[in-house]
Design a protein around this motif. Structure first.
Motif, PDB file in Angstrom:
ATOM      1  N   GLN A   1       2.642   6.096   3.173  1.00 41.85           N
ATOM      2  CA  GLN A   1       2.600   4.652   3.375  1.00 41.85           C
ATOM      3  C   GLN A   1       3.042   4.283   4.790  1.00 41.85           C
ATOM      4  OE1 GLN A   1       4.950   2.896   0.262  1.00 41.85           O
ATOM      5  NE2 GLN A   1       3.664   3.727  -1.378  1.00 41.85           N
TER       6      GLN A   1
ATOM      7  N   GLY B   1       0.346   4.353   7.256  1.00 41.29           N
ATOM      8  CA  GLY B   1      -0.749   3.407   7.092  1.00 41.29           C
ATOM      9  C   GLY B   1      -1.700   3.754   5.976  1.00 41.29           C
TER      10      GLY B   1
ATOM     11  N   ASN C   1      -2.419   4.082   1.716  1.00 44.81           N
ATOM     12  CA  ASN C   1      -1.971   3.488   0.462  1.00 44.81           C
ATOM     13  C   ASN C   1      -2.372   4.431  -0.658  1.00 44.81           C
ATOM     14  OD1 ASN C   1      -0.908   1.623  -1.328  1.00 44.81           O
ATOM     15  ND2 ASN C   1      -2.845   0.519  -1.542  1.00 44.81           N
TER      16      ASN C   1
ATOM     17  N   TYR D   1      -3.538  -7.563   4.942  1.00 43.68           N
ATOM     18  CA  TYR D   1      -3.198  -6.180   4.579  1.00 43.68           C
ATOM     19  C   TYR D   1      -3.330  -5.264   5.796  1.00 43.68           C
ATOM     20  CZ  TYR D   1      -3.819  -1.462   2.698  1.00 43.68           C
ATOM     21  OH  TYR D   1      -3.727  -0.120   2.478  1.00 43.68           O
TER      22      TYR D   1
ATOM     23  N   ARG E   1      -0.364  -3.355   7.854  1.00 41.70           N
ATOM     24  CA  ARG E   1      -0.403  -1.893   8.009  1.00 41.70           C
ATOM     25  C   ARG E   1      -0.271  -1.509   9.477  1.00 41.70           C
ATOM     26  NH1 ARG E   1      -5.874   0.967   6.347  1.00 41.70           N
ATOM     27  NH2 ARG E   1      -6.480   0.263   8.428  1.00 41.70           N
TER      28      ARG E   1
END
Length: 614
Positions: free
Chosen positions: A52, A55, A57, A154, A158
Motif C-alpha cells: 500500500q 501505491g 491496493n 484515489y 496514492r
C-alpha cells in the motif's frame, strides 16, 4: 550516425533513470514500514501494508499469491520483484470497473448498490468502511457516488502517499545512507544443509531440506554519491566461442565407468532460477571427471536451441557423516566449447552436485508474441488431436524430463514434471490408473503414453487448451511454443575405479547453500583486492574465458554500501541488468556482487569495474 548514437545514448540514460526511480520508490515504501532494507517482511499484514505504501491496493488474492502457507519471510529483493509484477491500477481501469456497475452510463452509482457490492463481493468490506466512502462530500451527492471524482481523489491520494515516502527518504540522512539492501551470505567455511522455501510451482507437500534462494543477485541502481573508488584492473578476454581444452574427456577415460543424468534450469516469475539437485555416491576412492553442458533436444530439422548459449556450471560438495554440513570440493571451470568440467580425486562417500547458471542469459525476455500457437485441433472424424508443433514440444519436454535417458518416464521422473507443472505428486495408486490407460513398459511411461496423457487432458476440457498452457508456461515455453525461460542440461560423471550412482533429489532454487558455494569458490580461486578506502572490505574477482564473478567480503562490524560502476566495460552482460548499481553487505559476511559474461561471444570483451565505498 552521430544523431543515432545520441538518440541511443539518451534512450539508455532514460532507461537507467527510470530504473533508478523505480528502485528508489521501492526503497522509500519499504523503509516506511521497516527499519532497514536488510530487514525482512515477516507477515501477510506487513506485506499488504508495504504494498500500500508503494501505491498498490492488494486484494486478498494478490497477497495469497505471494504469501503462501510455506512463506515465512520476504526480503527487499522479493518486494521489488512483486512490484514489477503488480502494476498500479490506472484511472482507465478504475473507470472501466465502475462502468460495469453503472450499466446506464450515468456517471453515478447509488449508495445502496455500492453497499450491496462492496459488502458481498470480492474482498468484502464492512458497513463502517463503506460508510467512510459514502460520507465523503467531495464525491457524493444525494445518495449517489460520483465515481469519476472518486477515482481522481484515489489516484491523487496514492501519488501523495508515494511522494511523502520519497520525501521522507530524501530528508532522513540515516535512511538515505542505507541504499539498497541485499541479503548477504555468512562467510563461514561450513555450508550447512539448507532449509527450503519451495518455488511457487513446487508442491507444498514436498519434504526436503535444500534451500530457498537464488544464485542471482537482484539488480538495483544507486542514487548515492560514491566515496573513494577502487578499480578492478581491466580484464580483456578474447572470443570464447571456440575455446576448448583436452582436460575434459581424454582418451584414457574411454575405459572409465560413466553415469549420466539430465536436468533443467527454470526461470521463475520473479527472476529466481530453479533446477534439479543431485546426490552422488562413490563406493570407493577414484579419479573422477564431472561435466555439465546444455542439452540439445531439437525435434524440428534445422531448428536451433538458443539455450545452448546459457552458461552452466556444477558445484561439488562433500556430505559428512551427520549430513548437517556440506563442504565445497570444487566446481567445473575447465571448458570444452559449451561443456564445463572438473577432474580430480574423490574419496568414497556421498556428494552433492548443485547446477548453477549466472542468470545473465537465462532471463525474462521482452519478445512480443503476435499469434498464439495452436495446441489441438479436430480431425476429419471430429476427434481432438495434437498439432504438429505441440507434439514436437511435448517430445522435447519428454527428452528433458527423462532424467536417466532410457526413453521412459519412471514415477520418480514423472513426479518432477508434476511438481513443476501442478504442484502435486502422483502417488502409486494414480500411477496404476495411468498404467491402465496409457502405454507403459516396465512400469514406466512411454513417449506415446506421455503424448496420449496430454491429449486426454485436452479432451477432458473439450479442447480448451488453458491447462495445457499452464503446463507449457511452467516449463519455460512462451505462447509461440518456444522454450525461452528454461535451459535443459546434461551431467556426465566418469570414475576410473568404481561405478558411481547419481540421483536427482530435488527441484528448487539454489538458495543459501549454492550462494555460499559460489562465494567460497570465488574467494578460493579469485583475485582479492582490498578497497582503497577500507582495509576491511575486499573485492574478490574470479575470471575465466566465459564468466567473471565478483564477491564482496565485509570483515567489519558494520554493514557497508558499495557503489558498483561498469560503464568502462565493453561487450559485457551482467546478471543485474544495470551498468551502475549499489549493494549493501551485512557485517562479517560476503555476497556475490555480480556475474558478467560476454554480450557477443564472437568478439573480445573487456571487464572494467569500479567499486566505491558509499
Amino acid at each position: 550516425q552521430k544523431a543515432t548514437h545520441s538518440e541511443n545514448s539518451q534512450g539508455k540514460k532514460s532507461q537507467r533513470t527510470e530504473e533508478a526511480n523505480f528502485y528508489m520508490n521501492c526503497r522509500a515504501a519499504y523503509l516506511t514500514v521497516l527499519k532497514s532494507s536488510l530487514e525482512n517482511i515477516k507477515s501477510r499484514e506487513q506485506l499488504s501494508l508495504v504494498l500500500q505504501q508503494a501505491g498498490r491496493n492488494p486484494s486478498q488474492k494478490t497477497i495469497d499469491k505471494y504469501w503462501t502457507s510455506q512463506t515465512t519471510a520476504l526480503n527487499f529483493d522479493d518486494f521489488c520483484a512483486i512490484l514489477k509484477q503488480e502494476k498500479p491500477v490506472t484511472k482507465t481501469e478504475l473507470l472501466k470497473a465502475f462502468g460495469k456497475i453503472d450499466t446506464d452510463k450515468t456517471g453515478y452509482i447509488l449508495h445502496d448498490e455500492l453497499y450491496k457490492i462492496l459488502t458481498t463481493r470480492g474482498d468484502k468490506m464492512t458497513w463502517d468502511e463503506v460508510n467512510t466512502i459514502t460520507k465523503e462530500a467531495d464525491f457524493n451527492c444525494n445518495g449517489k457516488l460520483d465515481y469519476s471524482k472518486f477515482c481522481e481523489l484515489y489516484l491523487t491520494t496514492r501519488e501523495q502517499s508515494c511522494r511523502t515516502a520519497r520525501e521522507r527518504l530524501e530528508v532522513d540522512s540515516r535512511l538515505r545512507q542505507q541504499q539498497f539492501g541485499n541479503q548477504a551470505e555468512t562467510s563461514s567455511e561450513g555450508i550447512p544443509l539448507p532449509v527450503p522455501k519451495p518455488s511457487p510451482r513446487i508442491s507444498k507437500k514436498t519434504d526436503h531440506k535444500l534451500p530457498k534462494g537464488d544464485s542471482r543477485a537482484p539488480s538495483r541502481p544507486s542514487s548515492a554519491q560514491s566515496g573513494k573508488a577502487s578499480t578492478c584492473p581491466a580484464v580483456s578476454v578474447g572470443s570464447s566461442s571456440n575455446r576448448s581444452t583436452k582436460l575434459i574427456e581424454p582418451d584414457t577415460m574411454k575405459e572409465w565407468q560413466r553415469v549420466q543424468s539430465k536436468g533443467c534450469f527454470y526461470l521463475e516469475e520473479g527472476g529466481e532460477i530453479v533446477s534439479h539437485k543431485y546426490r552422488v555416491h562413490f563406493p570407493q576412492r577414484s579419479s573422477v571427471c564431472v561435466t555439465i553442458k546444455p542439452l540439445n533436444v531439437p525435434q524440428v530439422e534445422g531448428e536451433s536451441c538458443h539455450w545452448l548459449s546459457v552458461d552452466t556450471a556444477l558445484f561439488i560438495l562433500k556430505e559428512n557423516e551427520t549430513q548437517e554440513n556440506l563442504q565445497l570440493v570444487s566446481f567445473t571451470e575447465v571448458q570444452n566449447k559449451e561443456m564445463f568440467g572438473w577432474k580430480g580425486e574423490l574419496g568414497s562417500g556421498n556428494y552433492w552436485l548443485l547446477p548453477f547458471t549466472t542468470g545473465c542469459r537465462l532471463r525474462k525476455g521482452k519478445t512480443q508474441i503476435t499469434e498464439e500457437a495452436k495446441l489441438v485441433y479436430r480431425d476429419e472424424d471430429g476427434e481432438l488431436a495434437l498439432t504438429k508443433d505441440f507434439r514436437a514440444a511435448l517430445l522435447d519436454i519428454f527428452e528433458t524430463i527423462d532424467l536417466d535417458g532410457n526413453g521412459l518416464l519412471s514415477l520418480e521422473e514423472y513426479n518432477f514434471f508434476e511438481l513443476r507443472t501442478s504442484g502435486e505428486k502422483c502417488d502409486e495408486e494414480a500411477w496404476a490408473v495411468c498404467k491402465e490407460n496409457f502405454e507403459m513398459k516396465k512400469n514406466e511411461l512411454t513417449r506415446q503414453g506421455f503424448l496420449d496423457l496430454n491429449l486426454m487432458e485436452a479432451t477432458d476440457r473439450e479442447g480448451d487448451p488453458s491447462d495445457l498452457w499452464v503446463t507449457l508456461l511452467s516449463l519455460g515455453y512462451n505462447k509461440a511454443l518456444e522454450m525461452t525461460e528454461a535451459c535443459p542440461f546434461v551431467i556426465d560423471i566418469y570414475a576410473e575405479r568404481c561405478k558411481p550412482r547419481i540421483k536427482a533429489m530435488y527441484l528448487e532454487a539454489g538458495g543459501s547453500q549454492l550462494s555460499r558455494a559460489v562465494c567460497r569458490a570465488v574467494v578460493n580461486k579469485g583475485e582479492p583486492k582490498v578497497l582503497d578506502s577500507s582495509e576491511n572490505i575486499t573485492v574478490h574477482t574470479y575470471k575465466s574465458s566465459r564468466r567473471i564473478t565478483s564477491v564482496i567480503e565485509n570483515k567489519s562490524e558494520n554493514k557497508v554500501i558499495i557503489h558498483v560502476n561498469n560503464e568502462q566495460s565493453k561487450n559485457c552482460l551482467n546478471n543485474r541488468g544495470l551498468t551502475v548499481f549499489a549493494v549493501e553487505v551485512a557485517p562479517k559476511s560476503m555476497m556475490v556482487c555480480q556475474h558478467v559474461v560476454p554480450l557477443n561471444e564472437q568478439e573480445e570483451w573487456i571487464y572494467n569495474c569500479v567499486h566505491s565505498l558509499v
